[in-house]
Enzyme design. Structure first.
Site, PDB file in Angstrom:
ATOM      1  N   CYS A   1       7.009  -0.311   4.382  1.00 36.68           N
ATOM      2  CA  CYS A   1       5.832   0.093   4.630  1.00 36.68           C
ATOM      3  C   CYS A   1       5.065  -0.732   5.824  1.00 36.68           C
ATOM      4  O   CYS A   1       4.476  -0.097   6.469  1.00 36.68           O
ATOM      5  CB  CYS A   1       4.860  -0.304   3.409  1.00 36.68           C
TER       6      CYS A   1
ATOM      7  N   ASP B   1      -1.256   6.401   5.027  1.00 38.82           N
ATOM      8  CA  ASP B   1      -0.446   6.035   5.003  1.00 38.82           C
ATOM      9  C   ASP B   1       0.924   6.694   4.819  1.00 38.82           C
ATOM     10  O   ASP B   1       1.084   7.826   4.286  1.00 38.82           O
ATOM     11  CB  ASP B   1      -0.534   5.726   3.192  1.00 38.82           C
TER      12      ASP B   1
ATOM     13  N   HIS C   1       1.972  -4.856   0.526  1.00 39.19           N
ATOM     14  CA  HIS C   1       1.896  -3.533   0.789  1.00 39.19           C
ATOM     15  C   HIS C   1       0.872  -3.308   2.138  1.00 39.19           C
ATOM     16  O   HIS C   1       0.094  -4.099   2.227  1.00 39.19           O
ATOM     17  CB  HIS C   1       1.426  -2.647  -0.062  1.00 39.19           C
TER      18      HIS C   1
END
Length: 261
Positions: free
Chosen positions: A69, A124, A109
């Site tokens: 991520c 995202d 995250h």
């Protein structure tokens, strides 16, 4: 020509001069999800690099690899700001549905927030198979995509003031929390993310430093590869196959374009 945009469009299969606007972000996010895998091979190989603009661009756009991520959404942030978006990364905490609580790893995250026309949205590209594929307004409005339904809910936690919730197609019947995030603490220096990389790479409870993992969305589902299994969701049906090292290398190259394993 904007250099990051040029390489990004080449990587995800958009025309080089594609004019990205807020209204066309849906297409960009979907193409990204189908082209750039979420993968942890550098962590497994212990070949991670410092998180800088140059290293992220080199890894994903030049070497044609994927990432976790903090790498995938760092690239998205760089791409958006190069195209004059008001965007910034933000830290969050993924919800652990087995423990029914947020992960013990803390705020590891990384997502991206975009401000547009007086409103804020979550975008995202680094949440594995759980990607919204559209900007999700923090106002609470539900958005629907080929991957499911998504919404942001105001919720004060120890890790932020909002949560992203999701109801994935063919997998979820009820809403579930994806992660909490903090709108009030933007990240403007990618070097801040090196702390996250260290935790993900070294913490004994990290889910990403145990076995190799590659996953990406497809036009009708998603595919996931580890060194022992190959899983494919296609039009709501799932198939799973046990594999060995040779098959792992073949599938990594065939479906993810990675032959460094």
């Amino acid at each position: 020509m904007k250099e990051i945009s040029k390489g990004f469009h080449e990587r995800i299969g958009l025309p080089l001069g594609y004019n990205v606007t807020f209204d066309s972000l849906d297409r960009v996010l979907e193409k990204t999800a189908q082209s750039i895998p979420f993968e942890n091979l550098c962590i497994i190989d212990k070949t991670t690099s410092d998180l800088t603009k140059e290293n992220v661009v080199d890894k994903i756009l030049h070497k044609k690899e994927g990432g976790i991520c903090y790498e995938l959404n760092s690239l998205l942030y760089l791409y958006l700001t190069e195209n004059q978006f008001d965007a910034f990364p933000a830290r969050g905490v993924v919800f652990n549905h087995e423990k029914k609580d947020f992960h013990d790893l803390g705020r590891t995250h990384v997502t991206v927030l975009v401000k547009y026309d007086g409103a804020a949205f979550v975008v995202d590209t680094g949440f594995g198979g759980n990607l919204p594929l559209k900007p999700v307004p923090i106002s609470g409005e539900t958005v629907s995509s080929s991957n499911g339904e998504f919404r942001v809910r105001k919720m004060d936690t120890n890790f932020g003031d909002y949560v992203l919730e999701m109801k994935l197609n063919h997998k979820d019947t009820d809403w579930k929390i994806g992660y909490a995030f903090d709108l009030q603490k933007p990240i403007y220096d990618l070097s801040e993310l090196n702390e996250i990389q260290s935790i993900i790479a070294e913490h004994p409870e990290s889910p990403f430093n145990k076995v190799p993992l590659l996953t990406r969305l497809t036009t009708n589902g998603n595919i996931t590869l580890t060194n022992s299994t190959w899983t494919e969701w296609k039009d709501g049906a799932v198939s799973k196959e046990k594999i060995g090292d040779k098959k792992f290398r073949e599938l990594a190259k065939q479906h993810f374009g990675i032959d460094r394993v």
